[in-house]
Enzyme design. Structure first.
Site, mmCIF file in Angstrom:
data_model
loop_
_atom_site.group_PDB
_atom_site.id
_atom_site.type_symbol
_atom_site.label_atom_id
_atom_site.label_comp_id
_atom_site.label_asym_id
_atom_site.label_seq_id
_atom_site.Cartn_x
_atom_site.Cartn_y
_atom_site.Cartn_z
ATOM 1 N N HIS A 175 2.107 2.081 15.660
ATOM 2 C CA HIS A 175 3.053 2.419 16.725
ATOM 3 C C HIS A 175 2.515 2.067 18.112
ATOM 4 O O HIS A 175 3.291 1.925 19.052
ATOM 5 C CB HIS A 175 3.401 3.913 16.659
ATOM 6 C CG HIS A 175 4.360 4.241 15.560
ATOM 7 N ND1 HIS A 175 4.942 5.485 15.421
ATOM 8 C CD2 HIS A 175 4.849 3.497 14.538
ATOM 9 C CE1 HIS A 175 5.736 5.482 14.370
ATOM 10 N NE2 HIS A 175 5.693 4.290 13.820
ATOM 11 N N HIS B 190 2.718 1.738 3.917
ATOM 12 C CA HIS B 190 3.833 2.474 3.331
ATOM 13 C C HIS B 190 3.617 2.733 1.841
ATOM 14 O O HIS B 190 4.172 3.693 1.295
ATOM 15 C CB HIS B 190 5.137 1.703 3.545
ATOM 16 C CG HIS B 190 5.522 1.588 4.991
ATOM 17 N ND1 HIS B 190 6.400 0.635 5.466
ATOM 18 C CD2 HIS B 190 5.121 2.288 6.082
ATOM 19 C CE1 HIS B 190 6.536 0.775 6.777
ATOM 20 N NE2 HIS B 190 5.762 1.761 7.171
#
Length: 776
Positions: A287, A531
Site C-alpha cells: 500500500h 494473497h
C-alpha cells in the site's frame, strides 16, 4: 589500431557468447524453446568485459535483449550468474529498433487532436447521463470507499485518455505501427495533454516531498503520485493501445472467475518458518508503493457494471470503464445466489512521463517511493489533514491509549455507539484489522520519535520536528524492508545479484537514469503473491499459557477495526501474529478472499483471485511465458506441471501462451532461499533495485547524492532498526512483555524465541545522535 582492437573484442564476445536471435513473434508471443545453456551456467566463458561500454546486468533489467537483431553478448555477473551486456538500459527498444525507426509526422498528431477531444467529450457526456441507480454509492459498499476521489487524478486521467485516443486513431490511419507503440518509439510526437512540471527549488530540500515530486533533478515528476506505472515488458493489448488481450487462438480469454475456480484451491499449507506478521507487513508495504485509481462517474461514485439481480447491466447503462467478470450459472459458490456478474472497474490512465502519444499506462495514486505514504499521505492536502500539534501525527486518545484518528468516511460496517473507523495516509487502512494495527504502530513510532526530538532539540519548531521524525521513521522502514523482510522473500543470493543487499556505510549505487516507478507487473501480479498466504482465521494467544485464547474469522475483521478499542486486544493480536504461521505461497486462496472479500454483511463478497487476474488484463500484462523467456527460462507447457495442475490448466486455458502472469507465478516452485519462483522473484528484485537506485533520498545514500543524508554515525544507528524494536516500543505493554528478535519468523522457531524487550537482541536506536550541533 584502437578500432581493430575494438572489433576483435566484439568478435570474441559474439563467438564466445552465443545468443538467441528470435523473430518478434517468437520473442513475445510464439511457442519457442530456449536452450538449457541459456539459463544455466555455460561451459564456455562469457565475456569478461562487455564491449561498447555495455553493462553486465540480470536479463530482466535489459528487456531489449530479446528483440530481433539484438546483439547483446552474455557475461558473468558473478561466479554463479550469467547476465547480458546491456546497451539500452530498461528501454524496450534495442539498437536496431532505434536505427530503423520511422519518423512520425507531427501534423498527423495535430490532426487527431480535435477528434480525440470530441471522443472524450462524448464519453463524459454519456457518463453524466448514467442513472444514479447504476452507480455504487461510496457510503454503502466498503470496497469502493477506499478509492478516494482526487480531482487532480480525474484531470490527469482525462489527459491519459486523450493520448490513448490519439494513439488509436494514428494506428488506424497507419501513421504509427504496433512496434512504434510497443517500443515507445513515438518520442518525436507531442502528447495532446501534458501536466505542468512541478516547481522545484534551485537548492533541493533536505526532506523528500510528500507527493514524490522533485526527487530527480532531470525528471522531477518521476516517482510522484498520479503518474503512470512503468513496465518490465511492453503491454499485450489486442489493439496495441488499451483493449484486453486475446488468447493465442484469437478468442477471448477465459473468465477470470472460471480460472480462479479451476486453479486456486482452498487449502492450508502452513509455513514452517514465516509468521502472519510477514504476510501483513507485505500488505502494508504494497500500500506504500501502489494505489490504483479507478474511474469514477460524474457524481463521484465508482460505476456499477452489474445489476441488482446479479446479471450484467445492459451495455447502454454501463460506464465505459466497466469490465465486469463473467460468472458461470454452474459456479459452485455464486451459483446458489444466481450471481452472474462480479463488478470490476478499470484503472484510470496517466500520460507518459515524457508526454508522448502511446499505449495506455495506468495511474498510481500513491508515490512510487518507499516513503510511508500510507502513513503520511501522498498529497500535501492529505498530509496536512493528518498533522497534529508539536510535530506529531493526529491520533485518537482512547482512555490513555493512542489509536489512529477517527474518520467520517462510512466504510466500516458497524456504526453503533463505541464503534470506530480510522483514518490514515491511505484510504485502505481499515481493510483488515491486522493492517490497521500496523498503521497504528507506525503512527505511534512517529509520535514517539517526535517527542524525543523535541526534548533533545528544544530550539526546533514543530515543522522541523515533524519532518525530522518523518525522515527517521522512513529510514527505519526502508532498513526493515531491505534488511529483514526482502531477504526472507527472495533470498540473499538474489539480493546480492541485484545489488540491493544493505551496505555497511553509504551506498554507491544511486543512478539518476533509473526511473524508480513501480512496474505494472509488480503492482498487478508479483506483489500480489501475498494473497495466497492469507489464512482464513486469525488466532489470539494467551501469553501466559501460550494457548489460543480466541479465533477470529478473517472476513469478520474486514472493515471492522473496533476491536482495537478493547484494552488488551492490540497486544494479543501482536502476540498472535508472531506465533501464527502464514500460509505457503502457491496456487491456493482462502475462501475468505475468494468468496467473502469485503462482503459488507452480505452472504457473499468478491473473489480476490478473479480480480487479480482481471486487473492484470486491465493493465495489459503479457502472458506468463513471455516473462519466463525474459529472464532466460524455458516456456512452460501444460506437461511441465504436475498431471493434476496440467489438467486444471488445460480445463480453462486453450494454450500455455494464454496463462496469466499471476497464475503462472504462483505455480512455480520456490527458488533456493526464497518463497517465490524465479519469475516473481526477479520481478520483485528488479523493482526493489529501482526503488533504491532511483531514489535520491534513499536513507543509505550519502551527502554527495542525498540532500537529506544522515551522518555516518546516524546511519549506522538507523541500521539497528527492526520491526521487533518498533513493536516493543509501541505496543500497549499490557500482555506483550517479550518479542522474538526477528518479527517475521515464527516465535516457536529455534533461535527466535521471544526475549524481553530490553534485551540486547532487540537493539534500540540512540536518538541522542540526532541532537543538532549549534554553530556560533
Amino acid at each position: 589500431m584502437k578500432v581493430e582492437k575494438f572489433v576483435y573484442h566484439v568478435l570474441i564476445c559474439v563467438i564466445c557468447c552465443p545468443i538467441l536471435v528470435l523473430s518478434y513473434k517468437e520473442a513475445l508471443g510464439g511457442h519457442y524453446v530456449i536452450d538449457e545453456k541459456d539459463h544455466k551456467h555455460a561451459t564456455e566463458a562469457p565475456c569478461a568485459t562487455c564491449p561498447r561500454n555495455g553493462v553486465c546486468v540480470p536479463k530482466i533489467q535489459c528487456p531489449s535483449h530479446i528483440r530481433p537483431g539484438a546483439n547483446y553478448p552474455r557475461c558473468h555477473i558473478d561466479r554463479q550468474h550469467i547476465g547480458v551486456c546491456c546497451f539500452s538500459g530498461n528501454s524496450h527498444a534495442a539498437e536496431p529498433d532505434l536505427a530503423s525507426r520511422s519518423s512520425i509526422n507531427i501534423e498527423d498528431v495535430k490532426a487527431v487532436h480535435n477528434s480525440s477531444l470530441q471522443k472524450l467529450s462524448d464519453w463524459l457526456r454519456k457518463e453524466t447521463l448514467l442513472d444514479r441507480d447504476t452507480s455504487i454509492q461510496r457510503e454503502t459498499v466498503p470496497f469502493y470507499s477506499q478509492h478516494e476521489y482526487i480531482k487532480e487524478a480525474t484531470d490527469v486521467g482525462h489527459g491519459g485518455l486523450l493520448n490513448v485516443f490519439a494513439a488509436q486513431e494514428l494506428r488506424a490511419r497507419q501513421a504509427i505501427s504496433d512496434d512504434d507503440l510497443a517500443l515507445g518509439l513515438t518520442q518525436d510526437t507531442y502528447g495532446l495533454f501534458c501536466p505542468k512540471p512541478p516547481s522545484c527549488p534551485n537548492v533541493p530540500s533536505k526532506y523528500r516531498r510528500i507527493d514524490g515530486n522533485c526527487n530527480n533533478f532531470n525528471h522531477p515528476s518521476w516517482g510522484a503520485a498520479l503518474t503512470a506505472y512503468e513496465r518490465v515488458l511492453p503491454p499485450d493489448y489486442r489493439d496495441g493501445t488499451w483493449a484486453f488481450r486475446l488468447s493465442a487462438s484469437g478468442s477471448p480469454l477465459p473468465s477470470a472467475r472460471d480460472v480462479s475456480n479451476a486453479l486456486l484451491l482452498a487449502e492450508n499449507h502452513q509455513s514452517r518458518s514465516h509468521n502472519l506478521m510477514f504476510m501483513q507487513f507485505g500488505h502494508f508495504l504494497a500500500h506504500d508503493l501502489s494505489a490504483g485509481v479507478l474511474f469514477r462517474t460524474a457524481n463521484d461514485s465508482v460505476p456499477s457494471c452489474c445489476s441488482a439481480d446479479g446479471t450484467h447491466l445492459p451495455i447502454e447503462h454501463q460506464h465505459w470503464a466497466c469490465a465486469a467478470i463473467d460468472v458461470s450459472p454452474k459456479d459452485p459458490f455464486y451459483g446458489q445466489f444466481d450471481k452472474r456478474c462480479l463488478n470490476f472497474v478499470r484503472t484510470q490512465l496517466a500520460p507518459w512521463s515524457d508526454c508522448v502519444v502511446g499505449y495506455a499506462k495506468q495511474m498510481n495514486g500513491a508515490t512510487h517511493y518507499l516513503d510511508l505514504s500510507q502513513v503520511y499521505g501522498s498529497s500535501l492536502k492529505k498530509s496536512r489533514s493528518l498533522r497534529g500539534v508539536g510535530g506529531l501525527l493526529k491520533s485518537f486518545h482512547d482512555y490513555g491509549r493512542t489509536l489512529l484518528p477517527l474518520t467520517k468516511r462510512h466504510e466500516c460496517l458497524t456504526e453503533k455507539h463505541g464503534a470506530a473507523c480510522f483514518d490514515s495516509g491511505d484510504n485502505r487502512g481499515n481493510q483488515i484489522i491486522s493492517l490497521t494495527l500496523l498503521h497504528t504502530l507506525f503512527l505511534r513510532e512517529h509520535n514517539r520519535i517526535a517527542r524525543a526530538l523535541a526534548l533533545i532539540n528544544p530550539e526546533w519548531d514543530e515543522e522541523k520536528i515533524f519532518h525530522e521524525a518523518r525522515r527517521i521513521v522512513q529510514a527505519e522502514f526502508q532498513n526493515i524492508v531491505y534488511k529483514e523482510w526482502l531477504p526472507l522473500l527472495i533470498g540473499t543470493k538474489l539480493m546480492k545479484l541485484f545489488r540491493i543487499t544493505p551496505t555497511k556505510g553509504y551506498s554507491t549505487n544511486y543512478d539518476p537514469r533509473v526511473n524508480p516507478a513501480v512496474t505494472a507487473e509488480f503492482a498487478s501480479a508479483a506483489m500480489r503473491f501475498g494473497h495466497s498466504t492469507v489464512d482464513g482465521k486469525m488466532m489470539l494467544f494467551n501469553p501466559q499459557t501460550g494457548e489460543v485464547s480466541e479465533t477470529l474469522s478473517t472476513p469478520e475483521v474486514m472493515f471492522q477495526p473496533s476491536r482495537l478499542r478493547l484494552k488488551p486486544f492490540l497486544d494479543r493480536i501482536l502476540v498472535g501474529m508472531s506465533w501464527q504461521p502464514m500460509l505457503n505461497v502457491g496456487p491456493f486462496m482462502s475462501n475468505s478472499l475468494s468468496q467473502f472479500l469485503f462482503h459488507g454483511g452480505n452472504p457473499y463478497g468478491l473473489d480476490l483471485a478473479a480480480m487479480n487476474i482481471q486487473r492484470g488484463r486491465d493493465y495489459g500484462l503479457r502472458p506468463y511465458n513471455d516473462y519466463r523467456m525474459l529472464i532466460g527460462l524455458n516456456p512452460f507447457e501444460f506437461t511441465t506441471f504436475s498431471p493434476n495442475a496440467a489438467q486444471r490448466l488445460a480445463s480453462v486455458y486453450g494454450a500455455p501462451q494464454d496463462i496469466d502472469l499471476w497464475i503462472g507465478g504462483l505455480l512455480e516452485k520456490p527458488i533456493d532461499g526464497g518463497l517465490l519462483g524465479p519469475t516473481f522473484s526477479q520481478i520483485l528484485a528488479d523493482q526493489f533495485a529501482r526503488l533504491k537506485a532511483g531514489d535520491r533520498y534513499f536513507f543509505e545514500h550519502g551527502p554527495d547524492v542525498n540532500p537529506g543524508a544522515f551522518t555516518i554515525s546516524q546511519l549506522l544507528e538507523l541500521k539497528k532498526a527492526t520491526l521487533s524494536r518498533i513493536i516493543c516500543d509501541n505496543s500497549d505493554h499490557i500482555e506483550l512483555v517479550s518479542q522474538s528478535p526477528n518479527a517475521f519468523l515464527r516465535a516457536d522457531l529455534p533461535g527466535n524465541e521471544p526475549v524481553p524487550c530490553d534485551s540486547p537482541d532487540i537493539p534500540a536506536i540512540d536518538l541522542r545522535l540526532f541532537k543538532e550541533e549549534q554553530h556560533h
